[in-house]
Scaffold this motif. Structure first.
Motif, PDB file in Angstrom:
ATOM      1  N   PRO A 107       5.157   9.524   6.696  1.00  0.00           N
ATOM      2  CA  PRO A 107       4.379   8.208   7.300  1.00  0.00           C
ATOM      3  C   PRO A 107       4.236   8.894   8.781  1.00  0.00           C
ATOM      4  O   PRO A 107       4.529   9.323   9.721  1.00  0.00           O
ATOM      5  CB  PRO A 107       5.739   6.936   7.855  1.00  0.00           C
ATOM      6  CG  PRO A 107       7.009   7.455   6.570  1.00  0.00           C
ATOM      7  CD  PRO A 107       6.711   8.996   7.132  1.00  0.00           C
ATOM      8  N   CYS A 108       2.962   7.952   8.621  1.00  0.00           N
ATOM      9  CA  CYS A 108       1.878   8.505  10.030  1.00  0.00           C
ATOM     10  C   CYS A 108       1.325   7.267  10.779  1.00  0.00           C
ATOM     11  O   CYS A 108       0.556   6.412  10.372  1.00  0.00           O
ATOM     12  CB  CYS A 108       0.983   9.601   9.719  1.00  0.00           C
ATOM     13  SG  CYS A 108      -0.087   9.856  11.359  1.00  0.00           S
ATOM     14  N   VAL A 109       1.567   6.274  12.188  1.00  0.00           N
ATOM     15  CA  VAL A 109       0.258   5.353  12.805  1.00  0.00           C
ATOM     16  C   VAL A 109      -0.279   7.270  14.023  1.00  0.00           C
ATOM     17  O   VAL A 109       0.481   7.121  14.497  1.00  0.00           O
ATOM     18  CB  VAL A 109       1.969   4.843  13.763  1.00  0.00           C
ATOM     19  CG1 VAL A 109       0.915   3.341  14.305  1.00  0.00           C
ATOM     20  CG2 VAL A 109       2.456   3.924  11.924  1.00  0.00           C
ATOM     21  N   ILE A 110      -1.507   5.937  14.114  1.00  0.00           N
ATOM     22  CA  ILE A 110      -1.956   7.067  15.097  1.00  0.00           C
ATOM     23  C   ILE A 110      -3.076   5.614  16.345  1.00  0.00           C
ATOM     24  O   ILE A 110      -3.144   5.427  15.814  1.00  0.00           O
ATOM     25  CB  ILE A 110      -3.340   7.968  14.609  1.00  0.00           C
ATOM     26  CG1 ILE A 110      -3.205   8.560  13.342  1.00  0.00           C
ATOM     27  CG2 ILE A 110      -4.338   8.424  15.711  1.00  0.00           C
ATOM     28  CD1 ILE A 110      -1.959   9.504  14.301  1.00  0.00           C
ATOM     29  N   LEU A 167      -7.243  10.059   6.048  1.00  0.00           N
ATOM     30  CA  LEU A 167      -6.089  10.857   5.508  1.00  0.00           C
ATOM     31  C   LEU A 167      -4.868  10.348   5.651  1.00  0.00           C
ATOM     32  O   LEU A 167      -3.300  10.677   4.852  1.00  0.00           O
ATOM     33  CB  LEU A 167      -6.015  12.417   6.665  1.00  0.00           C
ATOM     34  CG  LEU A 167      -7.151  13.397   7.017  1.00  0.00           C
ATOM     35  CD1 LEU A 167      -7.177  13.432   8.507  1.00  0.00           C
ATOM     36  CD2 LEU A 167      -6.780  13.849   5.910  1.00  0.00           C
ATOM     37  N   GLY A 168      -4.734   9.273   5.215  1.00  0.00           N
ATOM     38  CA  GLY A 168      -3.378   8.052   5.309  1.00  0.00           C
ATOM     39  C   GLY A 168      -2.959   7.605   6.421  1.00  0.00           C
ATOM     40  O   GLY A 168      -1.661   6.882   5.854  1.00  0.00           O
ATOM     41  N   ALA A 169      -4.210   8.358   7.445  1.00  0.00           N
ATOM     42  CA  ALA A 169      -2.590   7.321   8.716  1.00  0.00           C
ATOM     43  C   ALA A 169      -2.871   6.102   8.792  1.00  0.00           C
ATOM     44  O   ALA A 169      -4.171   5.437   8.804  1.00  0.00           O
ATOM     45  CB  ALA A 169      -3.401   7.947   9.727  1.00  0.00           C
ATOM     46  N   GLU A 170      -2.301   5.261   9.598  1.00  0.00           N
ATOM     47  CA  GLU A 170      -2.630   3.320  10.222  1.00  0.00           C
ATOM     48  C   GLU A 170      -2.632   3.489  11.359  1.00  0.00           C
ATOM     49  O   GLU A 170      -2.089   4.299  11.950  1.00  0.00           O
ATOM     50  CB  GLU A 170      -1.108   2.532   9.952  1.00  0.00           C
ATOM     51  CG  GLU A 170      -1.088   1.340  10.197  1.00  0.00           C
ATOM     52  CD  GLU A 170      -0.059   1.445  10.772  1.00  0.00           C
ATOM     53  OE1 GLU A 170      -0.245   0.182  11.285  1.00  0.00           O
ATOM     54  OE2 GLU A 170       1.349   1.526  10.222  1.00  0.00           O
TER      55      GLU A 170
END
Length: 322
Positions: A93-96, A113-116
């Motif tokens: 999981p990824c948060v930017i 690309l699937g990031a929040e």
């Protein structure tokens, strides 16, 4: 602290995942510069910038326990996309955290690309504070955009490639010019070339009004920018050099070069006309320095660090200078 051993280890982890980007030359650009200019086209790296190198280096080195809690990063867009792609590839999981005024293409690509994506105002909010809060709240691992040894090591793999490609071409450049924000790419390349191409001078290149590295090198102490936004070169706008990167830059780099925005746009148009490469303003700034702010006749390498540009900005560059 990053060193050659870490850079070589990062290169091993990047094998089969990162592209070996080309080192290009054009007789037309040589004529403008008055010497041979070799362009290291990191705009052709995955996600359109060198940032994928550092992101993969950092994410791939984390433990399974760290990855399971997710990855957090802050970026105007290129580091964001690199981390998002590396996280997705590792099933993490990824948060930017991104500035609201970042180019729309970078925000959209990061989400794709699937990031929040968490947006903030550069002028009224502190991204470091937001990152620290989310790190505590969500237990995620923060992957910093430049002031992180594993990220610097990943960026240093670009320097290993420059040395190998220059040797293959029989080129011994006097200088390697690098687009510079916080100094992760510049310091990583400088560390790699210290060992692989001794004698070459690595020089950071920055936009007008955001020349914190240039001023810091001249003063011998870290200097901050007075402004935090307002440049087309969004990819390389940072408040100040990193605490980790600055000592490396101070030890290994020559004086910085400061370039006006219009020269970046001119370099973008020339890169398209002569190399058929799309660059963003910040990604073209080292090429601009090589073409319009150089001295001497010795060979030079310019790192074209990214190509994630909004269509209207790219069209403006072509219309004005194409």
């Amino acid at each position: 602290m990053s060193d050659l051993t870490m850079i070589r280890a990062a290169a091993e982890r990047l094998k089969g995942h990162a592209r070996v980007t080309p080192l290009l030359n054009s007789a037309f650009l040589d004529e403008i510069a008055g010497r041979r200019v070799f362009v290291k086209v990191e705009a052709l790296q995955h996600t359109g910038s060198f940032k994928f190198r550092g992101a993969w280096s950092a994410v791939s080195a984390l433990s399974e326990a760290e990855r399971s809690k997710g990855i957090l990063a802050f970026s105007s867009g290129n580091h964001a996309q690199g981390v998002a792609m590396a996280a997705r590839s590792h099933g993490v999981p990824c948060v930017i955290i991104m500035p609201a005024d970042a180019p729309r293409v970078k925000i959209e690509n990061t989400r794709a690309l699937g990031a929040e994506v968490v947006l903030y105002d550069r002028d009224t909010e502190d991204r470091d504070a937001i990152g620290a809060r989310l790190t505590v709240e969500r237990g995620m691992t923060l992957v910093k955009p430049f002031d992180e040894p594993l990220v610097i090591a990943g960026q240093g793999t670009c320097g290993l490639e420059i040395a190998a490609q220059a040797a293959e071409l029989g080129v011994t450049p006097q200088e390697v010019l690098v687009c510079c924000g916080g100094g992760g790419l510049t310091s990583g390349i400088a560390l790699a070339l210290e060992a692989e191409m001794p004698g070459v001078t690595v020089r950071p290149v920055e936009p007008e009004f955001f020349d914190d590295v240039t001023r810091s090198l001249a003063a011998g102490t870290i200097q901050r920018n007075a402004r935090s936004s307002g440049s087309l070169c969004d990819a390389i706008i940072t408040p100040q050099p990193g605490d980790i990167t600055f000592p490396i830059l101070q030890r290994l780099c020559g004086p910085g070069i400061v370039v006006p925005e219009d020269d970046c746009l001119r370099a973008m148009a020339l890169a398209w006309d002569r190399l058929k490469v799309v660059l963003e303003p910040g990604g073209a700034i080292a090429l601009a320095a090589a073409l319009f702010h150089g001295e001497g006749t010795s060979d030079i390498v310019a790192v074209a660090s990214g190509g994630n540009v909004d269509r209207d900005v790219f069209a403006n560059a072509l219309e004005r200078f194409g």
